[in-house]
Design an enzyme around this catalytic site. Structure first.
Site, PDB file in Angstrom:
ATOM      1  N   ASP A 161     -17.761  15.850  -0.294  1.00 21.63           N
ATOM      2  CA  ASP A 161     -19.011  15.367   0.308  1.00 21.63           C
ATOM      3  C   ASP A 161     -19.266  13.898  -0.053  1.00 21.63           C
ATOM      4  O   ASP A 161     -18.884  13.437  -1.132  1.00 21.63           O
ATOM      5  CB  ASP A 161     -20.172  16.241  -0.199  1.00 21.63           C
ATOM      6  CG  ASP A 161     -21.432  16.035   0.630  1.00 21.63           C
ATOM      7  OD1 ASP A 161     -21.340  15.501   1.751  1.00 21.63           O
ATOM      8  OD2 ASP A 161     -22.521  16.395   0.145  1.00 21.63           O
ATOM      9  N   ASN A 191     -20.268  22.207  11.009  1.00 18.64           N
ATOM     10  CA  ASN A 191     -20.021  20.780  11.288  1.00 18.64           C
ATOM     11  C   ASN A 191     -19.887  20.455  12.785  1.00 18.64           C
ATOM     12  O   ASN A 191     -19.963  19.289  13.178  1.00 18.64           O
ATOM     13  CB  ASN A 191     -18.773  20.275  10.537  1.00 18.64           C
ATOM     14  CG  ASN A 191     -19.008  20.069   9.054  1.00 18.64           C
ATOM     15  OD1 ASN A 191     -18.065  20.144   8.258  1.00 18.64           O
ATOM     16  ND2 ASN A 191     -20.249  19.806   8.645  1.00 18.64           N
TER      17      ASN A 191
HETATM   18  C1  FPP Z   1     -18.622  15.575   4.111  1.00 20.48           C
HETATM   19  O1  FPP Z   1     -19.155  14.279   3.976  1.00 20.48           O
HETATM   20  C2  FPP Z   1     -17.276  15.487   4.682  1.00 20.48           C
HETATM   21  C3  FPP Z   1     -16.857  16.090   5.830  1.00 20.48           C
HETATM   22  C4  FPP Z   1     -17.698  16.975   6.646  1.00 20.48           C
HETATM   23  C5  FPP Z   1     -15.498  15.887   6.369  1.00 20.48           C
HETATM   24  C6  FPP Z   1     -14.400  15.818   5.357  1.00 20.48           C
HETATM   25  C7  FPP Z   1     -13.192  15.268   6.006  1.00 20.48           C
HETATM   26  C8  FPP Z   1     -12.293  14.460   5.438  1.00 20.48           C
HETATM   27  C9  FPP Z   1     -12.289  14.073   4.012  1.00 20.48           C
HETATM   28  C10 FPP Z   1     -11.199  13.850   6.264  1.00 20.48           C
HETATM   29  C11 FPP Z   1     -10.233  14.793   6.890  1.00 20.48           C
HETATM   30  C12 FPP Z   1      -9.545  15.681   5.941  1.00 20.48           C
HETATM   31  C13 FPP Z   1      -8.216  15.837   5.829  1.00 20.48           C
HETATM   32  C14 FPP Z   1      -7.754  16.999   5.035  1.00 20.48           C
HETATM   33  C15 FPP Z   1      -7.208  14.929   6.397  1.00 20.48           C
HETATM   34  P1  FPP Z   1     -20.447  13.887   4.805  1.00 20.48           P
HETATM   35  O2  FPP Z   1     -20.013  13.350   6.110  1.00 20.48           O
HETATM   36  O3  FPP Z   1     -21.353  15.077   4.901  1.00 20.48           O
HETATM   37  O4  FPP Z   1     -21.073  12.767   3.924  1.00 20.48           O
HETATM   38  P2  FPP Z   1     -22.622  12.436   3.768  1.00 20.48           P
HETATM   39  O5  FPP Z   1     -23.246  13.630   3.090  1.00 20.48           O
HETATM   40  O6  FPP Z   1     -22.626  11.230   2.892  1.00 20.48           O
HETATM   41  O7  FPP Z   1     -23.176  12.187   5.142  1.00 20.48           O
END
Ligand code: FPP
Length: 248
Positions: free
Chosen positions: A26, A74
């Site tokens: 996250d 998501n």
């Molecule tokens: C949460 O951060 C993250 C995600 C929903 C996506 C995670 C994806 C990746 C790390 C990239 C793809 C993965 C691979 C395995 C290649 P957020 O967007 O909720 O962050 P925030 O809380 O700061 O908005």
């Protein structure tokens, strides 16, 4: 790289080193916002941090790493952002097709994969075949995964087996149920890490984390370097896991 070294994963260290680490990655969006960049750039930086993490965990002799890449919730994000994450998965899977055998990782995807674009499902299938010859760390990427959905689907699967006369209701115990989950056959995570300054599981591995140690850190995922993992491992090494028993 971090401070822990593979030589420290001997017998004595085994008691303090998790076999299976799960990570809620996250904070990508906030990492980008702090820099005035689009959220997609944060996810790219997160994907880089993930690659580094896999290599570091492998170098430490950790057997399994499970990450939450995309939840069943998501899909509610703006379409551009969903597309960015799907593109990163696509790119990662394509790279893995050429690198996986060399790096020796075993890559698995867990979740309701039917909803993913067809080309991604094909890449997952190709990587599954390549992974069969690998012997290194098992990397489980949870995509379109939800802990409640995992439990519901396992219940449906077992109910179907009972209806078909293949199983009796009385035979369903915790072990049988665990094996019906998407994670069936994997050891439960010893350590669940959540980056990004939130203290909740957000529908990740709800059944499997019953006895996991939960580590929450303010570090945003793109900044979660091997040194930050070392901090989590040092914290874990100081825990006394009792699994409902008494202190040794
Ligand atoms: C949460 O951060 C993250 C995600 C929903 C996506 C995670 C994806 C990746 C790390 C990239 C793809 C993965 C691979 C395995 C290649 P957020 O967007 O909720 O962050 P925030 O809380 O700061 O908005």
């Amino acid at each position: 790289m971090g401070l822990f070294r593979k030589k420290e994963t001997g017998e004595r260290a085994a008691a303090v080193m998790p076999r299976h680490i799960a990570v809620i990655m996250d904070g990508n969006g906030r990492w980008a916002r702090k820099r005035g960049l689009p959220r997609g750039v944060g996810h790219s930086a997160g994907a880089e941090a993930f690659r580094t993490l896999v290599r570091y965990c492998d170098s430490l002799g950790i057997e399994q790493l499970t990450v939450f890449a995309f939840s069943t919730e998501n899909w509610k994000r703006p379409q551009d952002e969903v597309d960015d994450i799907m593109d990163l998965l696509r790119k990662y899977l394509r790279d893995c097709c050429t690198q996986l055998a060399k790096e020796n990782f075993r890559l698995r995807f867990l979740g309701d994969l039917d909803r993913l674009p067809e080309d991604i499902r094909e890449l997952i299938a190709r990587n599954r075949v390549i992974s069969e010859t690998c012997t290194g760390i098992i990397v489980n990427v949870c995509v379109n995964y939800g802990g409640r959905l995992d439990v519901v689907r396992a219940a449906q699967k077992l109910a179907g087996q009972v209806a078909a006369g293949e199983l009796s209701a009385g035979e369903i115990d915790e072990d049988v149920f665990s094996r019906a989950l998407w994670t069936g056959g994997l050891p439960d995570p010893d350590l669940v890490i959540r980056t990004g300054a939130e203290s909740r599981l957000s529908n990740f591995l709800l059944w499997q984390s019953a006895y996991s140690e939960l580590y929450f850190t303010d570090t945003l995922f793109p900044d979660f370097t091997p040194r930050r993992l070392d901090e989590a491992l040092r914290w874990y090494a100081g825990r006394n896991r009792r699994f409902g028993g008494v202190k040794a």
